[in-house]
Design a protein around this motif. Structure first.
Motif, PDB file in Angstrom:
ATOM      1  N   HIS A  56       0.765  -1.170   0.067  1.00  0.00           N
ATOM      2  CA  HIS A  56      -0.144  -0.111  -0.115  1.00  0.00           C
ATOM      3  C   HIS A  56       0.851   1.394   0.142  1.00  0.00           C
ATOM      4  O   HIS A  56       1.875   1.609   0.856  1.00  0.00           O
ATOM      5  N   TYR A  58       0.690   5.656  -1.549  1.00  0.00           N
ATOM      6  CA  TYR A  58       0.141   6.722  -2.291  1.00  0.00           C
ATOM      7  C   TYR A  58       1.528   7.640  -2.906  1.00  0.00           C
ATOM      8  O   TYR A  58       2.604   7.919  -2.196  1.00  0.00           O
ATOM      9  N   LEU A  76      -1.857   7.497   7.706  1.00  0.00           N
ATOM     10  CA  LEU A  76      -1.016   6.657   6.882  1.00  0.00           C
ATOM     11  C   LEU A  76      -0.604   5.307   7.457  1.00  0.00           C
ATOM     12  O   LEU A  76      -0.614   4.234   6.897  1.00  0.00           O
ATOM     13  N   LYS A  79      -3.133   3.011   8.130  1.00  0.00           N
ATOM     14  CA  LYS A  79      -3.737   2.271   7.303  1.00  0.00           C
ATOM     15  C   LYS A  79      -2.394   1.038   6.531  1.00  0.00           C
ATOM     16  O   LYS A  79      -2.807   0.303   5.602  1.00  0.00           O
ATOM     17  N   ALA A  81       0.165   2.001   4.953  1.00  0.00           N
ATOM     18  CA  ALA A  81       0.556   2.820   3.756  1.00  0.00           C
ATOM     19  C   ALA A  81       1.667   3.623   3.918  1.00  0.00           C
ATOM     20  O   ALA A  81       2.036   4.210   5.046  1.00  0.00           O
ATOM     21  N   TYR A  94      -2.849   5.671  -5.906  1.00  0.00           N
ATOM     22  CA  TYR A  94      -2.701   4.647  -5.218  1.00  0.00           C
ATOM     23  C   TYR A  94      -2.230   3.529  -5.776  1.00  0.00           C
ATOM     24  O   TYR A  94      -2.652   3.152  -6.971  1.00  0.00           O
ATOM     25  N   GLY A  96      -1.083  -0.802  -4.853  1.00  0.00           N
ATOM     26  CA  GLY A  96      -1.440  -1.824  -3.684  1.00  0.00           C
ATOM     27  C   GLY A  96      -1.455  -3.296  -4.200  1.00  0.00           C
ATOM     28  O   GLY A  96      -1.753  -3.571  -5.484  1.00  0.00           O
ATOM     29  N   ASP A 181      -8.072  -3.391  -3.378  1.00  0.00           N
ATOM     30  CA  ASP A 181      -9.068  -2.893  -2.440  1.00  0.00           C
ATOM     31  C   ASP A 181      -9.364  -1.525  -2.714  1.00  0.00           C
ATOM     32  O   ASP A 181      -8.496  -0.670  -2.412  1.00  0.00           O
ATOM     33  N   TYR A 184      -8.959   1.914  -0.309  1.00  0.00           N
ATOM     34  CA  TYR A 184      -7.849   2.637  -0.236  1.00  0.00           C
ATOM     35  C   TYR A 184      -7.729   3.938  -1.078  1.00  0.00           C
ATOM     36  O   TYR A 184      -7.129   5.184  -0.684  1.00  0.00           O
ATOM     37  N   ASP A 186     -10.549   5.783  -1.082  1.00  0.00           N
ATOM     38  CA  ASP A 186     -11.187   6.912  -0.330  1.00  0.00           C
ATOM     39  C   ASP A 186     -10.576   7.821   0.345  1.00  0.00           C
ATOM     40  O   ASP A 186     -10.946   8.781   0.917  1.00  0.00           O
ATOM     41  N   ASN A 187      -9.117   7.536   0.476  1.00  0.00           N
ATOM     42  CA  ASN A 187      -8.306   8.302   1.321  1.00  0.00           C
ATOM     43  C   ASN A 187      -7.664   9.598   0.396  1.00  0.00           C
ATOM     44  O   ASN A 187      -6.758  10.247   1.105  1.00  0.00           O
TER      45      ASN A 187
END
Length: 248
Positions: A56, A58, A76, A79, A81, A94, A96, A181, A184, A186-187
């Motif tokens: 994960h 960003y 972060l 999560k 990430a 993103y 992942g 997924d 992720y 949504d962030n």
């Protein structure tokens, strides 16, 4: 012009490590081009196509807006990430597990010298691969990547793209959501575009899991055809100090 493209699948790899590896290959090509011009030589430059899957993470492109990341440092970590500001075009995205990431590192002077054509052919590669699953995907005017239902309230992106090019050498590439997924996303405000959703091949097909190796083989088939190249398997050593190709 050398139209051989060395392909490899790096598997699950930390984003920064894969980025450093890309930079090594990128620099190798650029340095050889500089040498060719300085010495009036004509040594062939190499081309590469890397598949990779990242934990994960960003990433924010050089023209991106940090406010499109909706998490602070502690969130972060919660999560699982990480975050990197990087040297590709585009805004935030993103990466992942369950996502197929492709990094073509090409000397475009081996093919054509047109960045817009390069991006359009990358998009077409994904569009044709997804068409084999019965999906009608397309481009969205002014928005790089591959989408579904463009021009409707249900527009959604399935593949993001962002590249860097210097001296006609490319790096970075595309990220296709296959079994990712999607929570992720949504962030962030994906690619800095508000009000448009993100989807995956798994969601669109309504199945438990898509065979990712099958998807990769379809991508390679269409890439080879569209770029009129010859893909050859290689084992690439991800050392930061040298690149080794062991031909299979």
């Amino acid at each position: 012009m050398n139209k051989v493209v060395w392909k490899d699948d790096l598997g699950l790899m930390d984003y920064k490590l894969a980025w450093d590896f890309q930079e090594t290959l990128f620099k190798e090509i650029v340095d050889l081009k500089i040498r060719n011009r300085r010495e009036e030589a004509n040594l062939p430059t190499s081309n590469y196509f890397l598949f990779v899957e990242h934990p994960h993470v960003y990433t924010l492109g050089k023209s991106g807006d940090l406010s499109n990341l909706l998490l602070n440092e502690n969130q972060l970590a919660e999560k699982g990430a990480t975050f990197h500001k990087i040297n590709r075009g585009g805004d935030i995205t993103y990466h992942g597990p369950g996502q197929i990431v492709g990094y073509p590192i090409l000397d475009l002077e081996n093919f054509f010298t047109d960045i817009h054509k390069y991006l359009r052919l990358l998009e077409e590669t994904i569009i044709l691969a997804l068409a084999e699953y019965g999906l009608k995907t397309e481009r969205s005017p002014g928005e790089t990547g591959v989408w579904l239902d463009v021009g409707t309230p249900f527009a959604r992106k399935i593949c993001a793209m962002g590249v860097r090019a210097s001296r006609w050498v490319t790096m970075h590439g595309f990220a296709l959501n296959v079994n990712a997924d999607l929570g992720y996303f949504d962030n962030i405000i994906p690619c800095g575009i508000r009000g448009k959703a993100v989807t995956s091949l798994q969601v669109e097909l309504g199945i438990e899991k898509v065979n990712e190796e099958e998807v990769k083989s379809k991508i390679l088939k269409h890439f080879e055809h569209l770029f009129e190249c010859e893909l050859k398997a290689a084992v690439l050593n991800d050392s930061l100090n040298r690149t080794k190709i062991d031909q299979k």
